[in-house]
Scaffold this active site. Sequence first.
Site: not given
Ligand code: NVA
Ligand code: CP
Length: 318
Positions: A112, A139, A142, A236, A277, A305
């Site tokens: 990540r 993502h 997801q 989101d 998500c 997930r």
């Molecule tokens: N769009 C959000 C998704 C989190 C799972 C982010 O990037 O923070």
């Molecule tokens: N939806 C998702 O990826 O959640 P986290 O940021 O908690 O991993």
Amino acid sequence: MGGGVVNRKHIKDFLSIADVPAGVLWEWLRLARALKEEWLAGGNKPVLQGKVLGMIFQKPSLRTRVSFDVAMRHLGGSAIYLSPQEIRLGERESIADAAAVLSGYVHGIMARVFAHREVEELARHASVPVINGLSDFNHPCQAFCDMFTLYEHWHWQDLAGRHLVFVGDGNNVARSLLFACSKLGIHITLCTPPGYEVEAEVLAQARAFATQSGSLIRTSHDPQEAVQGADVIYTDVWASMGQEAEVEQRRRIFRPYQVNSTLLAATGNPNVVVMHCLPAHRGEEITDEVMDGPHSIVYRQAHNRLHGQKAILVALLG
Ligand code: NVA
Ligand code: CP
């Protein structure tokens, strides 16, 4: 059942849904179903026995971190969590060096990151598979698992011809959903405030996929109009991780894009489902009433997930 010709070219990494042929996505969806059914029937076979997944996190996580770790354990393997302080990707040493060294220890890397090019660079220099666990660009895990949730929700029927409306920021999750829907034949509307649209080149790429699948792609700035006839409303957060400085400004701009009971009613579909998500900012992009209401499938979505990612792990590390 959807499908199409499976491109047998070996897939080493999973960085974007755009890179995965539709036939392979369908194979993974069927594999996820089989793995979930096997797990519900008493447990998974240890098909990843002795395999280790290295998990690099440059940002916080609940779902991605825990679901990947538990998925590895269910499949007989294990995972190592590497926090932002430990790896300091590209800071303590180059991404290329980190990728080369890790490749000698683990059988796969889940990362990540902030900039998408960081996960691309990891993949280029790692001899083991690299899975994108979220970047600023997309993502994919997801969106893949969300397609699995919809496939399950609609009783393993073809997904083609359904209509998903994403309401909110044209962000990483929106782009991945766009790629997933356009590959699988789901019609998708991206409803964002002006100035927060998904980029034209990303839309063009998805439109090319859509010519193969029959998916229709629309963009809109009007949530009430966009959601008419929707089978799924997806939202989101308005400010993603890394956009903390813009929170106040975005709160003002995105206010008309809240998923609330008025917007749900505007779909005219009594069977519409609501997805997010997560993590959610309740009272901002989604109300408590909708998130806890009968149309919401957000917790099943989060739980899936675990099951969807098992398929990705078996496909890439198995
Ligand atoms: N769009 C959000 C998704 C989190 C799972 C982010 O990037 O923070
Ligand atoms: N939806 C998702 O990826 O959640 P986290 O940021 O908690 O991993």
